[in-house]
Design an enzyme around this catalytic site. Structure first.
Site, PDB file in Angstrom:
ATOM      1  N   SER A  92      -3.483  39.730 107.566  1.00 43.76           N
ATOM      2  CA  SER A  92      -2.276  39.791 108.398  1.00 43.76           C
ATOM      3  C   SER A  92      -1.051  39.235 107.690  1.00 43.76           C
ATOM      4  O   SER A  92      -1.062  38.104 107.198  1.00 43.76           O
ATOM      5  CB  SER A  92      -2.526  38.989 109.686  1.00 43.76           C
ATOM      6  OG  SER A  92      -1.321  38.715 110.353  1.00 43.76           O
ATOM      7  N   GLY A  93       0.011  40.012 107.687  1.00 47.57           N
ATOM      8  CA  GLY A  93       1.267  39.549 107.106  1.00 47.57           C
ATOM      9  C   GLY A  93       1.859  38.394 107.882  1.00 47.57           C
ATOM     10  O   GLY A  93       2.339  37.413 107.300  1.00 47.57           O
ATOM     11  N   LEU A  94       1.827  38.483 109.207  1.00 50.71           N
ATOM     12  CA  LEU A  94       2.320  37.396 110.050  1.00 50.71           C
ATOM     13  C   LEU A  94       1.543  36.118 109.780  1.00 50.71           C
ATOM     14  O   LEU A  94       2.120  35.036 109.638  1.00 50.71           O
ATOM     15  CB  LEU A  94       2.213  37.782 111.525  1.00 50.71           C
ATOM     16  CG  LEU A  94       2.455  36.664 112.546  1.00 50.71           C
ATOM     17  CD1 LEU A  94       3.863  36.105 112.433  1.00 50.71           C
ATOM     18  CD2 LEU A  94       2.172  37.163 113.965  1.00 50.71           C
ATOM     19  N   ASP A 142       7.980  35.937 109.115  1.00 48.39           N
ATOM     20  CA  ASP A 142       7.387  37.249 108.808  1.00 48.39           C
ATOM     21  C   ASP A 142       8.490  38.278 108.606  1.00 48.39           C
ATOM     22  O   ASP A 142       8.602  39.265 109.326  1.00 48.39           O
ATOM     23  CB  ASP A 142       6.456  37.662 109.956  1.00 48.39           C
ATOM     24  CG  ASP A 142       5.686  38.938 109.641  1.00 48.39           C
ATOM     25  OD1 ASP A 142       5.483  39.241 108.458  1.00 48.39           O
ATOM     26  OD2 ASP A 142       5.302  39.635 110.607  1.00 48.39           O
ATOM     27  N   ASP A 162      -2.155  43.984 105.565  1.00 48.00           N
ATOM     28  CA  ASP A 162      -0.901  44.325 106.217  1.00 48.00           C
ATOM     29  C   ASP A 162       0.182  44.299 105.128  1.00 48.00           C
ATOM     30  O   ASP A 162       0.680  43.237 104.765  1.00 48.00           O
ATOM     31  CB  ASP A 162      -0.624  43.288 107.302  1.00 48.00           C
ATOM     32  CG  ASP A 162       0.708  43.474 108.007  1.00 48.00           C
ATOM     33  OD1 ASP A 162       1.413  44.455 107.705  1.00 48.00           O
ATOM     34  OD2 ASP A 162       1.050  42.621 108.846  1.00 48.00           O
ATOM     35  N   ASP A 203       3.182  45.532 105.139  1.00 47.17           N
ATOM     36  CA  ASP A 203       4.558  45.696 105.627  1.00 47.17           C
ATOM     37  C   ASP A 203       5.075  47.096 105.295  1.00 47.17           C
ATOM     38  O   ASP A 203       4.418  48.074 105.581  1.00 47.17           O
ATOM     39  CB  ASP A 203       5.458  44.590 105.079  1.00 47.17           C
ATOM     40  CG  ASP A 203       5.069  43.211 105.599  1.00 47.17           C
ATOM     41  OD1 ASP A 203       4.423  43.153 106.664  1.00 47.17           O
ATOM     42  OD2 ASP A 203       5.375  42.209 104.953  1.00 47.17           O
ATOM     43  N   GLU A 246       3.966  50.258 107.128  1.00 49.54           N
ATOM     44  CA  GLU A 246       4.674  50.632 108.346  1.00 49.54           C
ATOM     45  C   GLU A 246       5.979  51.352 108.017  1.00 49.54           C
ATOM     46  O   GLU A 246       6.623  51.073 107.003  1.00 49.54           O
ATOM     47  CB  GLU A 246       4.944  49.403 109.203  1.00 49.54           C
ATOM     48  CG  GLU A 246       5.798  48.343 108.548  1.00 49.54           C
ATOM     49  CD  GLU A 246       5.810  47.037 109.317  1.00 49.54           C
ATOM     50  OE1 GLU A 246       6.822  46.748 109.980  1.00 49.54           O
ATOM     51  OE2 GLU A 246       4.814  46.296 109.244  1.00 49.54           O
ATOM     52  N   LYS A 295      11.204  43.793 106.469  1.00 46.04           N
ATOM     53  CA  LYS A 295      10.671  44.184 107.780  1.00 46.04           C
ATOM     54  C   LYS A 295      11.082  43.206 108.872  1.00 46.04           C
ATOM     55  O   LYS A 295      11.457  42.043 108.611  1.00 46.04           O
ATOM     56  CB  LYS A 295       9.148  44.314 107.706  1.00 46.04           C
ATOM     57  CG  LYS A 295       8.363  43.056 107.333  1.00 46.04           C
ATOM     58  CD  LYS A 295       8.024  42.140 108.502  1.00 46.04           C
ATOM     59  CE  LYS A 295       7.179  42.766 109.582  1.00 46.04           C
ATOM     60  NZ  LYS A 295       5.745  42.845 109.198  1.00 46.04           N
ATOM     61  N   ASN A 337       9.361  41.715 112.410  1.00 45.28           N
ATOM     62  CA  ASN A 337       8.089  41.689 113.116  1.00 45.28           C
ATOM     63  C   ASN A 337       8.186  42.481 114.416  1.00 45.28           C
ATOM     64  O   ASN A 337       9.152  42.354 115.176  1.00 45.28           O
ATOM     65  CB  ASN A 337       7.668  40.244 113.421  1.00 45.28           C
ATOM     66  CG  ASN A 337       6.272  40.172 114.008  1.00 45.28           C
ATOM     67  OD1 ASN A 337       6.066  40.441 115.183  1.00 45.28           O
ATOM     68  ND2 ASN A 337       5.309  39.826 113.174  1.00 45.28           N
ATOM     69  N   SER A 338       7.170  43.283 114.670  1.00 41.53           N
ATOM     70  CA  SER A 338       7.201  44.222 115.795  1.00 41.53           C
ATOM     71  C   SER A 338       7.168  43.542 117.160  1.00 41.53           C
ATOM     72  O   SER A 338       7.551  44.154 118.164  1.00 41.53           O
ATOM     73  CB  SER A 338       6.017  45.185 115.695  1.00 41.53           C
ATOM     74  OG  SER A 338       6.033  45.868 114.469  1.00 41.53           O
ATOM     75  N   ARG A 390       1.136  53.062 109.425  1.00 45.54           N
ATOM     76  CA  ARG A 390       1.430  52.372 110.689  1.00 45.54           C
ATOM     77  C   ARG A 390       2.718  52.953 111.279  1.00 45.54           C
ATOM     78  O   ARG A 390       3.798  52.808 110.710  1.00 45.54           O
ATOM     79  CB  ARG A 390       1.563  50.877 110.440  1.00 45.54           C
ATOM     80  CG  ARG A 390       2.006  50.059 111.617  1.00 45.54           C
ATOM     81  CD  ARG A 390       1.844  48.588 111.293  1.00 45.54           C
ATOM     82  NE  ARG A 390       2.756  47.735 112.061  1.00 45.54           N
ATOM     83  CZ  ARG A 390       2.767  46.413 111.993  1.00 45.54           C
ATOM     84  NH1 ARG A 390       1.915  45.792 111.190  1.00 45.54           N
ATOM     85  NH2 ARG A 390       3.619  45.711 112.708  1.00 45.54           N
ATOM     86  N   HIS A 397       1.156  51.599 116.945  1.00 43.08           N
ATOM     87  CA  HIS A 397       1.472  50.246 117.395  1.00 43.08           C
ATOM     88  C   HIS A 397       2.294  50.277 118.684  1.00 43.08           C
ATOM     89  O   HIS A 397       3.168  51.130 118.857  1.00 43.08           O
ATOM     90  CB  HIS A 397       2.270  49.539 116.302  1.00 43.08           C
ATOM     91  CG  HIS A 397       2.136  48.059 116.313  1.00 43.08           C
ATOM     92  ND1 HIS A 397       1.199  47.374 117.051  1.00 43.08           N
ATOM     93  CD2 HIS A 397       2.842  47.085 115.649  1.00 43.08           C
ATOM     94  CE1 HIS A 397       1.308  46.091 116.842  1.00 43.08           C
ATOM     95  NE2 HIS A 397       2.306  45.873 116.010  1.00 43.08           N
TER      96      HIS A 397
END
Length: 339
Positions: free
Chosen positions: A90-92, A102, A129, A131, A158, A164, A166-167, A203, A234
């Site tokens: 996970s990037g986060l 992130d 992940d 990104d 993504e 990026k 964060n979503s 993604r 997502h």
């Protein structure tokens, strides 16, 4: 002149043979390398089955599969011991454990270093992940080579802009990449990979950005055609009606990956019935770690004692076990001279 030329050619040929390194040990000639054009980490896999192949089998399985977030070597080890078959890098989570946001504040080389420790600590395939691929097509295809060098099984990219956002952040703009350019980025990544089983997961962030299901379908079609192994759709709704609408329209054209961080109350059996391929538990280990550390440090600060917490935390011996200290002891007995 002809004799001299022939002699020089023969000498040059001999020198090249002497100086050219073998890509992998002679004992492994004929085996299928998991990664690489370099000597290092050519075989960071279980004998017989590459990590990339294991991940591809999960993505293409007729059964719903699950992978668990990890952000360090020890969290990857713990996920494997729990029984998971794969890891989500996970990037986060990696950013959080480094103490940065992130937003690509951790460089991709710093992320690679974390992934290397994770890959060494467990035998599971890792889907990272990645990104946006850390830039345009050129950055993304270079990233693929470096991930392969470290035995990583796949990258999820993504379709947003670098750096990026964060979503799951509230009220933030989520600008999307041009569909054609992102599809070409996927194509460049596919053409850069050396292992044919390395996985590119596209993604799609159209639902996150509020662009709707039709846009999500258009993008998913384009990315699958460009060579993506699977589509990660997502959403941040707690009631995932947009995911349901996408799956209804998608008609199982290709493997779909979901990340139910916000819609965790939806029973996984629904996704199983809808033929979703993979579920990612995307950030739960880091969140659990943060909460546990907050509770522990507050208790110790307030009470100036560890009485009352020792039975609630791992023992020092457990840390030694997780990091395989017993293997080092055996190695010392074998390789160090006896007194």
């Amino acid at each position: 002149m002809t004799s001299t030329t022939s002699t020089l050619r023969a000498l040059f040929s001999s020198a090249v043979k002497l100086q050219t390194p073998r890509l992998f040990p002679a004992s492994l000639q004929g085996a299928v390398p998991c990664i690489s054009h370099q000597q290092k980490r050519c075989y960071a896999v279980e004998p017989g089955v590459k990590k990339t192949t294991k991940l591809r089998q999960m993505l293409q399985s007729s059964e719903l599969e699950f992978i668990m977030e990890a952000h360090s070597g020890i969290s990857a080890c713990i996920a494997e011991e729990a029984g998971f078959k794969g890891i989500w890098g996970s990037g986060l989570s990696m950013a959080t454990q480094l103490g940065v946001r992130d937003s690509n504040e951790a460089s991709w080389t710093q992320v690679l270093e974390v992934l290397e420790f994770m890959n060494d600590a467990c035998s599971l395939p890792i889907l990272v992940d990645a990104d946006t691929g850390y830039g345009n097509f050129n950055n993304a295809r270079r990233l693929v080579r470096k991930l392969e060098d470290r035995g990583i099984a796949g990258a999820a990219v993504e379709d947003k802009l670098f750096p990026k956002t964060n979503s799951l952040l509230d009220g933030r703009a989520q600008p999307l990449a041009d569909v054609k350019e992102f599809a070409l980025k996927i194509q460049a990544m596919k053409e850069a990979q050396l292992d044919p089983d390395f996985n590119i997961v596209a993604r799609v962030e159209a639902l996150i950005a509020g662009w709707g299901v039709d846009e999500a379908l258009k993008r998913a079609d384009a990315y699958l055609e460009a060579g993506a192994t699977a589509i990660l759709m997502h959403s941040k709704l707690s009631e995932p009606k947009d995911i349901r609408a996408f799956l209804d329209a998608w008609q199982n054209k290709g493997p779909v990956v979901l990340v139910p961080t916000t819609y965790y109350k939806t029973p996984v059996d629904e996704w199983r019935q809808r033929q979703v391929s993979l579920i990612i538990w995307a950030n739960h280990s880091i969140r659990a770690s943060v909460k546990a550390m907050q509770d522990l440090t507050n208790h110790i600060f307030q009470h100036q004692s560890t009485v009352g917490v020792e039975d609630k935390i791992a023992t020092v011996k457990e840390l030694f076990r997780l990091t395989k200290d017993d293997e080092l002891k055996k190695a010392e007995d074998k390789y160090l001279p006896k007194a």
